[in-house]
Design a protein around this motif. Structure first.
Motif, mmCIF file in Angstrom:
data_model
loop_
_atom_site.group_PDB
_atom_site.id
_atom_site.type_symbol
_atom_site.label_atom_id
_atom_site.label_comp_id
_atom_site.label_asym_id
_atom_site.label_seq_id
_atom_site.Cartn_x
_atom_site.Cartn_y
_atom_site.Cartn_z
ATOM 1 N N VAL A 140 -2.036 7.575 -11.206
ATOM 2 C CA VAL A 140 -1.068 7.225 -10.314
ATOM 3 C C VAL A 140 0.062 8.128 -10.204
ATOM 4 O O VAL A 140 0.183 8.762 -11.142
ATOM 5 C CB VAL A 140 -0.493 5.711 -10.495
ATOM 6 C CG1 VAL A 140 -1.682 4.763 -10.650
ATOM 7 C CG2 VAL A 140 0.440 5.770 -11.733
ATOM 8 N N SER A 141 0.757 8.313 -9.215
ATOM 9 C CA SER A 141 1.970 9.144 -8.785
ATOM 10 C C SER A 141 2.874 8.308 -7.960
ATOM 11 O O SER A 141 2.503 7.281 -7.597
ATOM 12 C CB SER A 141 1.576 10.222 -8.471
ATOM 13 O OG SER A 141 1.158 10.147 -6.985
ATOM 14 N N ARG A 142 4.080 8.935 -7.472
ATOM 15 C CA ARG A 142 4.961 8.450 -6.562
ATOM 16 C C ARG A 142 3.930 8.026 -5.189
ATOM 17 O O ARG A 142 4.607 7.006 -4.497
ATOM 18 C CB ARG A 142 5.939 9.492 -6.092
ATOM 19 C CG ARG A 142 5.592 10.611 -5.243
ATOM 20 C CD ARG A 142 6.615 11.836 -5.317
ATOM 21 N NE ARG A 142 7.685 11.180 -4.644
ATOM 22 C CZ ARG A 142 8.077 11.665 -3.447
ATOM 23 N NH1 ARG A 142 7.414 12.624 -2.692
ATOM 24 N NH2 ARG A 142 9.250 11.247 -2.746
ATOM 25 N N TRP A 143 3.021 8.330 -4.991
ATOM 26 C CA TRP A 143 2.380 8.120 -3.538
ATOM 27 C C TRP A 143 1.742 6.750 -3.609
ATOM 28 O O TRP A 143 1.413 6.331 -2.532
ATOM 29 C CB TRP A 143 1.342 9.029 -3.304
ATOM 30 C CG TRP A 143 1.692 10.493 -3.313
ATOM 31 C CD1 TRP A 143 1.471 11.558 -4.193
ATOM 32 C CD2 TRP A 143 2.827 11.228 -2.399
ATOM 33 N NE1 TRP A 143 2.197 12.708 -3.745
ATOM 34 C CE2 TRP A 143 3.041 12.461 -2.865
ATOM 35 C CE3 TRP A 143 3.452 10.511 -1.283
ATOM 36 C CZ2 TRP A 143 3.983 13.312 -2.175
ATOM 37 C CZ3 TRP A 143 4.312 11.224 -0.788
ATOM 38 C CH2 TRP A 143 4.693 12.758 -1.062
ATOM 39 N N GLN A 144 1.773 6.132 -4.815
ATOM 40 C CA GLN A 144 1.497 4.701 -4.770
ATOM 41 C C GLN A 144 2.548 3.792 -4.626
ATOM 42 O O GLN A 144 2.329 2.678 -4.650
ATOM 43 C CB GLN A 144 0.645 4.396 -6.209
ATOM 44 C CG GLN A 144 -0.961 4.914 -5.938
ATOM 45 C CD GLN A 144 -0.988 6.173 -6.218
ATOM 46 O OE1 GLN A 144 -0.532 6.923 -6.955
ATOM 47 N NE2 GLN A 144 -1.899 6.601 -5.170
ATOM 48 N N ALA A 145 3.862 4.361 -4.676
ATOM 49 C CA ALA A 145 5.058 3.671 -4.281
ATOM 50 C C ALA A 145 5.067 2.532 -5.358
ATOM 51 O O ALA A 145 4.880 2.881 -6.572
ATOM 52 C CB ALA A 145 5.167 3.121 -2.971
ATOM 53 N N ASP A 146 5.484 1.423 -4.798
ATOM 54 C CA ASP A 146 5.861 0.208 -5.996
ATOM 55 C C ASP A 146 4.612 -0.308 -6.267
ATOM 56 O O ASP A 146 3.925 -1.309 -5.382
ATOM 57 C CB ASP A 146 6.827 -0.665 -5.409
ATOM 58 C CG ASP A 146 7.356 -1.798 -6.358
ATOM 59 O OD1 ASP A 146 7.268 -1.560 -7.463
ATOM 60 O OD2 ASP A 146 7.961 -2.848 -5.953
ATOM 61 N N ILE A 147 4.075 -0.402 -7.396
ATOM 62 C CA ILE A 147 2.927 -0.903 -8.044
ATOM 63 C C ILE A 147 3.200 -2.432 -8.794
ATOM 64 O O ILE A 147 4.040 -2.509 -9.370
ATOM 65 C CB ILE A 147 2.162 0.181 -9.058
ATOM 66 C CG1 ILE A 147 1.946 1.316 -8.586
ATOM 67 C CG2 ILE A 147 0.741 -0.627 -9.604
ATOM 68 C CD1 ILE A 147 1.434 2.346 -9.322
ATOM 69 N N ASP A 148 2.320 -3.296 -8.550
ATOM 70 C CA ASP A 148 2.365 -4.585 -9.309
ATOM 71 C C ASP A 148 1.269 -4.217 -10.351
ATOM 72 O O ASP A 148 0.225 -4.534 -10.338
ATOM 73 C CB ASP A 148 1.919 -5.753 -8.531
ATOM 74 C CG ASP A 148 1.967 -7.031 -9.096
ATOM 75 O OD1 ASP A 148 2.051 -7.030 -10.269
ATOM 76 O OD2 ASP A 148 1.823 -8.107 -8.631
#
Length: 340
Positions: A140-148
């Motif tokens: 993941v990176s910032r492009w997945q935004a807020d991850i649960d």
């Protein structure tokens, strides 16, 4: 309206002062580069700015941007940085054993969840598919935004490689949050660095070390080496120079973290530069259209990135999907071997 000479000089001086500070101000503002890895597509919706996560203690000073142009005698400079003693190299068998012995005292082992991922663009990989592998994970990176992260784990994310840095001055604005929350969710996580070919290897290693905590329970650090059409750096270095720069970076990380770095790469870059090289290093291979044995003949690997279009609860949009090569017992043994 005409200005007198003195006010005019003062205004010019203020303007020049503002220009001289723009680079440091941009860095303090947390601007990220346009470098992206693999097939992640930037979402149309805004992504988090660099004000997330917890501040690093003692690291609030501005970072000066290093010169990104050609470096005179760069090969000699890189070679001179490799004078420190290195840990004893681990044999290839210790990287990805085919049939490792079961540990007699394995200690506490984290639960392994079966994967429930879907794929927006499923591929027929033939006889051996990702589903034949017992341990799945994500990157993941910032492009997945807020991850649960808690939900993502129950969907089969038993490990996660998290974007940390690229070049010598860019930090992923979601790294600190993702690093912390992945651990809280019980996911084994490691950090990766996107390598710039127009920056010296030593300064890139220093930047990674400055931003990625030294956690004995973390997976080994990752160097991401590939071609990128969006990069402003259009240089294509010789194979020998590529290998030299990679070695400098990896040596420095291994000395600091006590773990042999993992090499992530893509088929075209691998064919040009890495065929037959770094046999004592674990590889993480991108192969989204065929099994790795087709794209990387005779290459031992530990991780396989098989999709850039994965779908999962806990994440909005697409996510990269990966597998570990081996059984659940192999995974536990391999993780235990990475503890420092």
């Amino acid at each position: 309206m005409r200005l007198s000479a003195v006010p005019a000089i003062l205004l010019v001086g203020l303007a020049l002062s503002g220009c001289s500070r723009s680079g440091a101000d941009d860095l303090r503002a947390g601007l990220t580069s346009k470098e992206t890895t693999n097939s992640i597509v930037r979402p149309a919706a805004p992504v988090p700015a660099n004000d997330v996560g917890e501040a690093d203690t003692g690291q609030t000073a501005a970072h000066e941007l290093a010169w990104a142009g050609p470096v005179p005698d760069q090969d000699r400079f890189e070679t001179l940085t490799r004078t420190a003693a290195m840990p004893t190299q681990r044999p290839l068998e210790a990287i990805a054993p085919v049939e490792p012995a079961i540990m007699t005292n394995p200690g506490k082992r984290s639960r392994i969840y079966s994967q429930r991922f879907r794929d927006a663009k499923p591929i027929n990989f033939g006889k051996i598919t990702p589903r034949h592998h017992a341990v799945h994970g994500v990157d993941v990176s910032r492009w997945q935004a807020d991850i649960d992260w808690a939900t993502l784990r129950t969907q089969g994310a038993n490990f996660a490689f998290i974007k940390a840095t690229d070049g010598g001055d860019h930090l992923d604005p979601m790294f600190k949050t993702n690093w912390r929350k992945a651990k809280e969710a019980g996911i084994k996580r490691g950090a990766y660095h996107f390598f710039y070919w127009c920056r010296t290897a030593g300064e890139q290693a220093d930047w990674f070390i400055r931003n990625v905590p030294k956690d004995p329970d973390a997976l080994p650090p990752v160097i991401d080496v590939e071609y990128n059409g969006e990069s402003k750096c259009k240089r294509r270095l010789s194979r020998a120079t590529v290998l030299e720069k990679m070695q400098v970076f990896m040596d420095k990380l291994e000395r600091h973290y006590g773990k042999r770095p993992i090499i992530y790469t893509a088929p075209d870059f691998y064919a040009d530069n890495l065929t037959g090289e770094f046999k004592d290093y674990p590889f993480w291979l991108r192969s989204v259209a065929a099994h790795p044995s087709v794209r990387y003949p005779n290459r031992e690997w530990v991780f396989w990135q098989y999709s850039g279009s994965g779908l999962s609860q806990g994440v909005d949009g697409k996510i990269d999907l990966n597998v570990f090569r081996g059984s659940k017992a192999d995974w536990h043994n391999w993780v235990a071997g990475q503890s420092s």
